[in-house]
Design a protein around this motif. Sequence first.
Motif, short mmCIF file in Angstrom:
data_model
loop_
_atom_site.label_atom_id
_atom_site.label_comp_id
_atom_site.label_asym_id
_atom_site.label_seq_id
_atom_site.Cartn_x
_atom_site.Cartn_y
_atom_site.Cartn_z
N ALA A 154 0.83 -1.20 0.00
CA ALA A 154 0.00 0.00 0.00
C ALA A 154 0.86 1.25 0.00
CB ALA A 154 -0.93 -0.01 1.20
N ARG A 155 1.95 1.23 0.76
CA ARG A 155 2.82 2.41 0.79
C ARG A 155 3.51 2.63 -0.54
NH1 ARG A 155 4.21 0.63 6.51
NH2 ARG A 155 2.94 2.02 7.75
N MET A 156 3.79 1.57 -1.28
CA MET A 156 4.43 1.72 -2.58
C MET A 156 3.46 2.28 -3.61
SD MET A 156 6.98 -1.63 -2.73
CE MET A 156 6.12 -2.22 -4.12
N LEU A 157 2.17 1.95 -3.49
CA LEU A 157 1.19 2.39 -4.48
C LEU A 157 0.50 3.70 -4.11
CD1 LEU A 157 -0.43 -1.05 -5.31
CD2 LEU A 157 1.27 0.21 -6.65
N ALA A 158 0.51 4.04 -2.84
CA ALA A 158 -0.16 5.27 -2.41
C ALA A 158 0.88 6.26 -1.92
CB ALA A 158 -1.20 4.97 -1.34
N SER A 159 0.98 6.42 -0.64
CA SER A 159 1.89 7.39 -0.04
C SER A 159 2.66 6.71 1.08
CB SER A 159 1.08 8.56 0.52
OG SER A 159 1.85 9.34 1.39
N GLN A 160 3.89 7.15 1.27
CA GLN A 160 4.67 6.63 2.40
C GLN A 160 4.01 6.99 3.73
OE1 GLN A 160 7.46 4.64 2.45
NE2 GLN A 160 7.02 4.41 0.28
N ASN A 161 3.20 8.03 3.74
CA ASN A 161 2.54 8.50 4.96
C ASN A 161 1.13 7.95 5.14
OD1 ASN A 161 4.69 10.13 5.87
ND2 ASN A 161 4.12 11.70 4.40
N ILE A 162 0.76 6.98 4.30
CA ILE A 162 -0.59 6.43 4.40
C ILE A 162 -0.81 5.81 5.79
CG2 ILE A 162 -0.04 4.13 3.53
CD1 ILE A 162 -2.66 4.33 1.88
N VAL A 163 -2.03 5.88 6.25
CA VAL A 163 -2.37 5.30 7.55
C VAL A 163 -2.90 3.89 7.33
CG1 VAL A 163 -3.89 5.52 9.55
CG2 VAL A 163 -2.92 7.57 8.50
N ILE A 164 -2.27 2.94 7.99
CA ILE A 164 -2.67 1.53 7.87
C ILE A 164 -2.94 1.01 9.27
CG2 ILE A 164 -2.03 -0.78 7.10
CD1 ILE A 164 -0.02 0.59 5.18
N ILE A 165 -4.06 0.33 9.42
CA ILE A 165 -4.42 -0.24 10.71
C ILE A 165 -4.51 -1.76 10.59
CG2 ILE A 165 -6.89 0.12 10.35
CD1 ILE A 165 -7.01 0.67 13.44
N LEU A 166 -3.88 -2.45 11.51
CA LEU A 166 -3.92 -3.90 11.58
C LEU A 166 -4.96 -4.26 12.64
CD1 LEU A 166 -2.72 -6.75 10.99
CD2 LEU A 166 -1.08 -6.28 12.83
N CYS A 167 -6.00 -4.98 12.22
CA CYS A 167 -7.05 -5.40 13.15
C CYS A 167 -6.94 -6.90 13.37
CB CYS A 167 -8.44 -5.06 12.60
SG CYS A 167 -8.77 -3.31 12.55
N GLY A 168 -6.69 -7.27 14.61
CA GLY A 168 -6.70 -8.67 14.97
C GLY A 168 -8.14 -9.03 15.32
N LEU A 198 0.02 14.56 4.78
CA LEU A 198 -0.80 14.03 3.70
C LEU A 198 -1.52 15.17 3.01
CD1 LEU A 198 -2.47 10.84 5.25
CD2 LEU A 198 -0.79 10.90 3.42
N ASP A 199 -1.55 15.13 1.68
CA ASP A 199 -2.26 16.15 0.91
C ASP A 199 -3.32 15.46 0.05
OD1 ASP A 199 -3.16 18.23 -0.63
OD2 ASP A 199 -1.25 18.59 -1.65
N PRO A 200 -4.59 15.59 0.45
CA PRO A 200 -5.68 14.93 -0.30
C PRO A 200 -5.80 15.41 -1.73
CG PRO A 200 -6.47 15.78 1.80
CD PRO A 200 -5.09 16.30 1.61
N GLU A 201 -5.27 16.58 -2.04
CA GLU A 201 -5.36 17.12 -3.39
C GLU A 201 -4.33 16.46 -4.33
OE1 GLU A 201 -7.73 19.16 -4.30
OE2 GLU A 201 -8.49 19.41 -2.27
N ARG A 202 -3.33 15.81 -3.76
CA ARG A 202 -2.28 15.19 -4.57
C ARG A 202 -2.69 13.80 -5.01
NH1 ARG A 202 1.71 11.78 -4.17
NH2 ARG A 202 1.56 11.37 -1.95
N MET A 203 -2.58 13.54 -6.29
CA MET A 203 -2.87 12.20 -6.81
C MET A 203 -1.93 11.21 -6.14
SD MET A 203 -5.31 12.10 -9.02
CE MET A 203 -5.02 10.71 -10.07
N GLY A 204 -2.46 10.05 -5.81
CA GLY A 204 -1.62 9.02 -5.19
C GLY A 204 -1.47 9.18 -3.70
N SER A 205 -2.19 10.13 -3.10
CA SER A 205 -2.07 10.32 -1.65
C SER A 205 -2.81 9.21 -0.90
CB SER A 205 -2.64 11.67 -1.23
OG SER A 205 -4.05 11.70 -1.38
N GLY A 206 -3.71 8.52 -1.60
CA GLY A 206 -4.49 7.48 -0.95
C GLY A 206 -5.75 8.01 -0.31
#
Length: 108
Positions: free
Chosen positions: A1-15, A73-81
């Motif tokens: 996800a970080r490779m396709l979107a943004s290095q700053n993307i928020v990812i949550i792991l739910c057990g 994170l910039d929502p206006e930037r393409m690829g920000s996720g």
Amino acid sequence: ARMLASQNIVIILCGNKKDLDADREVTFLEASRFAQENELMFLETSALTGENVEEAFVQCARKILNKIESGELDPERMGSGIQYGDAALRQLRSPRRAQAQSAQECGC
């Protein structure tokens, strides 16, 4: 996800299946350590009881908003996720931008 979107993307792991503690295959410590090593948010949830399900979305949304407000994170930037669902929401401004704008409009 970080490779396709943004290095700053928020990812949550739910057990999931927190309600089935006796059948656990991954310890809380293992999952927590994995999340920390990979810079993920982590919560244990139960779809059956609903425990922490809403909280996972709330925490994730709060972290995304904080990153937008801080400029990470910039929502206006393409690829920000990130995408706004409604065009009217694009008028959101970070507190710094709002303060700068109100200072410009001030007659003092």
